[in-house]
Structures are given as C-alpha cells and as structure tokens.
Design a protein around this motif. Structure first.
Motif, short mmCIF file in Angstrom:
data_model
loop_
_atom_site.label_atom_id
_atom_site.label_comp_id
_atom_site.label_asym_id
_atom_site.label_seq_id
_atom_site.Cartn_x
_atom_site.Cartn_y
_atom_site.Cartn_z
N LEU A 161 17.04 47.55 40.94
CA LEU A 161 17.84 46.51 40.83
C LEU A 161 19.20 46.88 40.68
O LEU A 161 19.63 47.50 40.35
N ALA A 162 20.34 46.36 41.37
CA ALA A 162 21.16 46.13 41.99
C ALA A 162 21.90 44.71 40.69
O ALA A 162 21.14 44.05 41.21
N VAL A 163 22.79 45.11 40.88
CA VAL A 163 23.76 44.49 39.53
C VAL A 163 25.19 44.67 39.73
O VAL A 163 25.38 45.44 39.89
N ASP A 164 25.55 43.41 40.20
CA ASP A 164 27.30 43.24 40.46
C ASP A 164 27.77 42.31 39.02
O ASP A 164 27.49 41.30 39.03
N GLU A 165 28.92 43.30 38.41
CA GLU A 165 29.51 43.04 37.46
C GLU A 165 31.15 42.96 37.87
O GLU A 165 31.76 44.18 38.38
N PRO A 166 31.80 41.66 38.11
CA PRO A 166 33.06 42.07 37.39
C PRO A 166 34.06 43.00 36.62
O PRO A 166 33.34 43.19 35.86
N VAL A 167 34.98 44.37 37.75
CA VAL A 167 35.93 44.58 37.42
C VAL A 167 37.17 44.34 37.50
O VAL A 167 37.22 44.26 38.22
N ASP A 168 38.02 45.00 35.86
CA ASP A 168 39.48 44.63 36.58
C ASP A 168 39.71 45.85 36.52
O ASP A 168 40.19 46.67 36.53
N LEU A 169 40.95 46.19 38.08
CA LEU A 169 41.09 47.45 38.50
C LEU A 169 42.84 46.84 39.04
O LEU A 169 43.70 47.65 39.55
N SER A 170 43.00 46.32 37.75
CA SER A 170 45.08 45.79 37.93
C SER A 170 45.64 47.64 37.09
O SER A 170 45.20 47.87 36.39
N TYR A 171 46.38 47.98 38.16
CA TYR A 171 47.33 48.79 37.43
C TYR A 171 47.88 48.11 36.20
O TYR A 171 48.53 47.55 36.24
N ASP A 172 48.19 49.20 35.49
CA ASP A 172 48.66 49.63 34.25
C ASP A 172 49.27 50.72 33.87
O ASP A 172 49.33 52.13 33.09
N ASP A 173 51.46 50.82 34.02
CA ASP A 173 51.63 51.50 33.68
C ASP A 173 51.99 52.23 32.36
O ASP A 173 51.40 53.23 32.73
N ASP A 174 50.98 51.28 31.12
CA ASP A 174 50.24 52.46 30.28
C ASP A 174 49.68 53.60 30.20
O ASP A 174 49.31 54.16 29.34
N GLU A 175 48.57 53.15 30.68
CA GLU A 175 47.84 54.14 31.30
C GLU A 175 48.12 55.47 31.72
O GLU A 175 47.06 56.35 32.16
N TRP A 176 49.14 55.57 32.24
CA TRP A 176 50.10 56.85 32.99
C TRP A 176 51.05 57.35 31.98
O TRP A 176 51.46 56.59 31.80
#
Length: 179
Positions: A161-176
């Motif tokens: 069973l495949a399940v599609d869920e939204p994912v936030d791929l917004s770039y965040d400077d604080d993560e780098w």
C-alpha cells in the motif's frame, strides 16, 4: 491544521498527522472477525528476509498478520506541492502441515479472503482518513502469493500500500553552516 477524529478499524486517527500503517494493521488483526476466528497474530518484521516476528511466534501462533517496518519511498511533486510516498508491505500467513496440498490450498484461500476484507476496509478508511493532503493510494495494491512452503510451514501472500503525505521542503538557512 484543523484536527478531525475518525474511527479506522477501531483506532482513533487524527487527520493531518501521518497514517500509521502498523497501528492500522494491528487494529485490523484485533477487530476483523475472520482474523480473530482464525487466530491471526499481529507482529512486525524488517523485510521479507527478516521475518523474525513470525519465527518468534511459531510455537504459539499458527496465523500471522505481519507489518514490514521497512518501507520504500520517494519524494515527488504533485499539483505544485511536494509529497513523500511510502510503500508499506504486509504479510498474511497461515500455517499448514508439510506436504498437505489440500491444507495449503485451504490456508491460501483463507489468506485471500482476509486480504479481500482488509482491502475493502482500506477503501472505506481511505475516504475517512483523507484530509485533503494525505492519501492512501488504494487504486493500486499489488499482491504476491508466497511459495508452497514459506517460513516454516506458512503459506499466504503479501500486499503493498502506497501512502502519499505532504512534506515541507522549504529551505531554511538555520539548518546549515556556511563554509
């Protein structure tokens, strides 16, 4: 996000949160009449080569509903948004005596019927769990039957069973960290 509560196979599900396939399958094992009557035991495994939950339960149980806790996935764009698609696998297995072909056919028939009932419930629950973003991809649920004598005397099948869920791929400077 607006929170709604829905009943899905005896469990309360929060829409807007990820779909928990293992919890759904565990609840199905406890609430489906055929699964209860035939003594299907819920357990997990880590891939088709690591059916440890089944092996551990062979002395105590003869029927298994197994959720694979390892899934395949992909990140994809659909309708301008990004989604994570995870494909879950579940095994429906029933023991029979070695060399007992009529017993094997009967076990496989029971597994097929339980699969049909699980799929019908997934179709119903897909409509109830849909929050506009998460989607159970019930329009295609591949099924493969196991060989004659699979995992210490069990026959059965597995489905996906495949399940599609939204994912936030917004770039965040604080993560780098800058070099």
């Amino acid at each position: 996000m607006k929170e709604n509560r829905e009943k899905a196979v005896g469990q309360t599900v929060m829409t807007g949160s990820p779909f928990d396939f293992n919890a759904w399958l565990d609840a199905a094992a406890r609430h489906n009449r055929l699964a209860r009557r035939k003594g299907f035991h819920f357990c997990t495994c880590s891939g088709i080569g690591q059916l440890q939950g089944v092996i551990d339960g062979l002395r105590q149980y003869g029927a298994f509903l197994v959720a694979d806790d390892v899934c395949t996935g992909e990140t994809m764009q659909a309708g301008g948004a990004w989604f994570q698609r995870r494909t879950y696998t579940a095994f429906v297995l029933l023991r029979h005596d070695f060399g007992d072909e009529p017993g094997r056919r009967k076990a496989l028939s029971i597994c097929r019927e339980l699969l049909r009932q699980l799929q019908s419930r997934l179709l119903r629950d897909a409509r109830r769990l849909l929050d506009g973003l998460t989607a159970l991809r019930v329009e295609r649920m591949p099924v493969t039957e196991t060989g004659e004598y699979f995992v210490a005397g069990c026959s059965g099948l597995y489905f996906m069973l495949a399940v599609d869920e939204p994912v936030d791929l917004s770039y965040d400077d604080d993560e780098w960290e800058e070099e």
